[in-house]
Write an enzyme that holds these catalytic residues in place. Structure first.
Site, short mmCIF file in Angstrom:
data_model
loop_
_atom_site.label_atom_id
_atom_site.label_comp_id
_atom_site.label_asym_id
_atom_site.label_seq_id
_atom_site.Cartn_x
_atom_site.Cartn_y
_atom_site.Cartn_z
N SER A 42 50.14 23.63 33.44
CA SER A 42 50.72 24.76 34.16
C SER A 42 52.00 24.40 34.90
O SER A 42 52.03 23.43 35.67
CB SER A 42 49.67 25.27 35.16
OG SER A 42 50.29 25.92 36.24
N LEU A 44 53.31 26.21 37.28
CA LEU A 44 53.04 26.45 38.70
C LEU A 44 52.34 25.25 39.33
O LEU A 44 52.73 24.77 40.40
CB LEU A 44 52.17 27.71 38.86
CG LEU A 44 51.68 28.00 40.28
CD1 LEU A 44 52.86 28.29 41.21
CD2 LEU A 44 50.69 29.17 40.30
N ASP A 54 58.19 26.95 41.68
CA ASP A 54 58.07 27.19 40.24
C ASP A 54 59.27 28.01 39.77
O ASP A 54 59.13 29.10 39.23
CB ASP A 54 56.75 27.94 39.98
CG ASP A 54 56.42 28.09 38.50
OD1 ASP A 54 57.05 27.39 37.69
OD2 ASP A 54 55.55 28.91 38.17
N ASP A 81 53.18 24.64 29.43
CA ASP A 81 53.92 25.79 29.92
C ASP A 81 55.40 25.39 29.89
O ASP A 81 55.88 24.66 30.75
CB ASP A 81 53.44 26.06 31.36
CG ASP A 81 54.19 27.20 32.01
OD1 ASP A 81 55.11 27.75 31.38
OD2 ASP A 81 53.84 27.53 33.16
N LYS A 116 63.78 30.76 35.68
CA LYS A 116 62.72 31.76 35.82
C LYS A 116 62.14 31.75 37.24
O LYS A 116 62.41 30.85 38.05
CB LYS A 116 61.61 31.54 34.78
CG LYS A 116 61.08 30.14 34.60
CD LYS A 116 60.23 29.56 35.73
CE LYS A 116 59.03 30.32 36.14
NZ LYS A 116 57.77 29.76 35.58
N ASN A 118 58.18 32.46 39.07
CA ASN A 118 56.77 32.59 38.71
C ASN A 118 56.41 34.07 38.52
O ASN A 118 56.86 34.93 39.29
CB ASN A 118 55.87 31.96 39.77
CG ASN A 118 54.41 32.05 39.37
OD1 ASN A 118 53.73 33.04 39.67
ND2 ASN A 118 53.93 31.06 38.65
N SER A 119 55.60 34.33 37.54
CA SER A 119 55.30 35.72 37.15
C SER A 119 54.69 36.54 38.29
O SER A 119 54.89 37.75 38.37
CB SER A 119 54.35 35.74 35.96
OG SER A 119 54.97 35.12 34.87
N HIS A 186 50.81 38.45 29.38
CA HIS A 186 50.49 38.20 30.79
C HIS A 186 50.56 39.50 31.59
O HIS A 186 51.34 40.41 31.27
CB HIS A 186 51.47 37.18 31.36
CG HIS A 186 50.94 36.47 32.57
ND1 HIS A 186 49.66 36.61 33.04
CD2 HIS A 186 51.54 35.57 33.41
CE1 HIS A 186 49.49 35.86 34.11
NE2 HIS A 186 50.60 35.22 34.36
#
Ligand code: SPV
Ligand code: MG
Length: 535
Positions: A42, A44, A54, A81, A116, A118-119, A186
């Protein structure tokens, strides 16, 4: 089976599988021991464990460093990831190549722009990557991979940023057309409503991964109703469990000003050693590290060969171009013993080793081997190996003896013995058959009585007859040195000496070895046979 193949099999299997998060070598090993079949490396968790955000704050090479430890620590396939691929198609290809070289099984890239977020923090619609550009990235990655089993998984972030199910479906089609091996869809909703909507509307056959971090309360049974659901990623639960554990332990130790109250509630130090495979190290150390420092050695090479070649001392008999004595010295050097003495006698001028200590037994013709030993023991200042000058042995026996001393620190004397009849193994019957070296041993370790001059075996133990092989370790060199000062030492046999050692209450330990591991040379047949058995 390669890790890429293992992952491929999981991907192609009809049932779903679970990927547990790991973020370093230790957690990767723990995931494996727990029984999981695959690891989610991961982003994260790895960044959190490194103390950064992240947000692509670490470089891809820093990620590779972590992955290398994770991959080395376990045999599980790792799905990495890969965030957005660390740049454009070119950077993503470079990432893939390095992942392949690191032994990683698969990578997942998400369709967001670099750098990016983190989602679970992402809110911006324009964070999404252009789907055409992202498809090109996938095509490029699939083109550069060298292992056909390496998997590239395309992650859809449409639901994360609120672009909707239709956008996700459009992108899913494009990414599969570009060659993606699977999809990850996701969502950050507390229920998988949008995921189910996607699954209902998207018809293509492909393995699909999900990350139920937010919809954790939905039973797996419900999540896997759609047979395309392949990988279920428990995405961050190791790093989160560490945080809780560390916060609690730190707070307790700080408050108590003591570590006493956490002991027992945390892993023991020996558990840490176990996870670090310390056992393996110890095994290797035995095999490869010189362990003989602190020990000396004496080769008792005074004898002639009555039955073989009278032109030289017996220890200079040659097997495959190398003398017995040279072989013995090499074996001793290999375990780190350099303090080596040779007691010579017959044709003594033939034995020349300027770097070793040479002692002469000028009474070699009329004395026995214990006298030869006594000439050295008078000067011994440390425990030492004593070797008859005519024994051939496999080198591990020296390490076995040192191991035996480790296990039996109170052993005064360690003898390597053999049980087998010489004839049975093709070696000659010992010609100087005066039973000098014959005695009774107990259960293969403790000697309970010695030599035919003694009464029957005096205690329990199986009383097997064993032969002293000609290789021993004199651990208690001062006590044995005293015994070797006996008035009748010139005529004392080996077994007579052992009798006295036992009478004196010395602790004698024997290693019973096989006839193939140690041989004393008494005939031409022995010489030939030894040439077959030994390098
Ligand atoms: C990760 O574990 O880093 C992921 C999953 O990408 S998530 O944090 O849910 O975005
Ligand atoms: Mg991530």
């Amino acid at each position: 089976m390669s890790k890429t193949k293992k992952f491929r099999e999981l991907l192609n299997s009809k049932s779903h599988f679970f990927l547990m998060e790991a973020h370093n070598g230790l957690s990767a090993k723990i995931v494996e021991e727990a029984g999981f079949e695959a690891i989610w490396a991961s982003g994260l968790s790895i960044t959190a464990s490194l103390g950064v955000r992240d947000n692509n704050e670490i470089s891809y090479t820093q990620l590779l460093d972590v992955l290398e430890y994770m991959n080395d620590a376990c045999d599980l396939p790792i799905l990495v990831d890969g965030d957005t691929g660390y740049g454009n198609f070119n950077n993503a290809c470079r990432l893939l190549t390095k992942l392949e070289q690191t032994g990683i099984a698969a990578v997942c890239i998400e369709d967001k722009k670099f750098p990016k977020t983190n989602s679970f923090l992402e809110t911006k619609l324009d964070a999404l990557a252009d789907p055409v550009e992202f498809s090109g990235k996938i095509r490029a990655m699939k083109a550069v991979q060298t292992d056909p089993d390496f998997s590239v998984i395309a992650r859809l972030e449409s639901l994360i940023v609120g672009a909707g199910v239709a956008d996700a479906i459009k992108r899913a089609e494009m990414y599969l057309d570009a060659g993606a091996d699977a999809l990850l869809v996701h969502s950050k909703l507390a229920n998988p409503k949008d995921i189910f909507e996607f699954l209902g509307a998207f018809k293509r056959e492909t393995p699909i991964f999900i990350v139920p971090t937010k919809y954790y309360s939905i039973p797996v049974k419900q999540l896997t109703k759609d047979p395309r659901i392949s990988g279920i990623i428990w995405a961050n639960h190791n790093v989160r469990s560490c945080v809780t554990a560390m916060q609690q332990v730190c707070a307790k130790i700080y408050k108590d000003n003591s570590i006493a109250n956490v002991e027992g509630a945390i892993a023991s130090v020996s558990e840490i050693f176990r996870l670090q495979k310390n056992e393996e190290y110890l095994e290797m150390e035995k095999e490869y590290m010189p362990s003989g420092s602190g020990f000396g050695a004496v080769v008792l090479a005074a004898g002639a060969s009555e039955t073989l070649d009278y032109s030289k001392p017996k220890s200079l008999l040659t097997i495959k171009g190398k003398t017995i004595l040279d072989r013995q010295i090499e074996a001793l050097n290999e375990i780190g013993i350099s303090d080596i003495s040779i007691v010579r006698g017959y044709k003594k001028e033939e034995i020349e080793y300027p770097e070793l200590t040479i002692i002469d037994n000028d009474k070699w013709e009329t004395t026995k081997v214990m006298y030869t030993l006594s000439l050295y023991s008078a000067k011994a200042k440390q425990p030492y190996f004593a070797l008859y000058g005519d024994v051939f042995f496999k080198r591990y026996l020296l390490r076995d003896i040192l191991g035996c001393i480790d296990d039996h620190a109170d052993a005064d004397l360690v003898l390597v013995c053999v049980k087998e009849n010489y004839i049975n193994n093709g070696f000659s019957l010992k010609l100087n058959n005066d039973f000098d070296d014959l005695f009774h041993a107990g259960n293969g370790v403790e000697v309970v009585a010695v030599c035919p001059d003694c009464p029957e075996p005096s205690s329990s133990g199986n009383g097997d007859t064993v032969y002293f092989s000609g290789l021993m370790m004199i651990n208690n060199y001062s006590a044995i040195g005293e015994l070797l000062k006996a008035e009748d030492i010139e005529s004392l046999s080996c077994s007579g000496f052992l009798c006295r050692a036992i009478e004196q209450g010395l602790n004698i330990v024997s290693i019973v070895s096989s006839r193939d591991s140690i041989v004393d040379i008494n005939s031409i047949n022995d010489l030939l046979k030894v040439g077959e058995v030994y390098e």
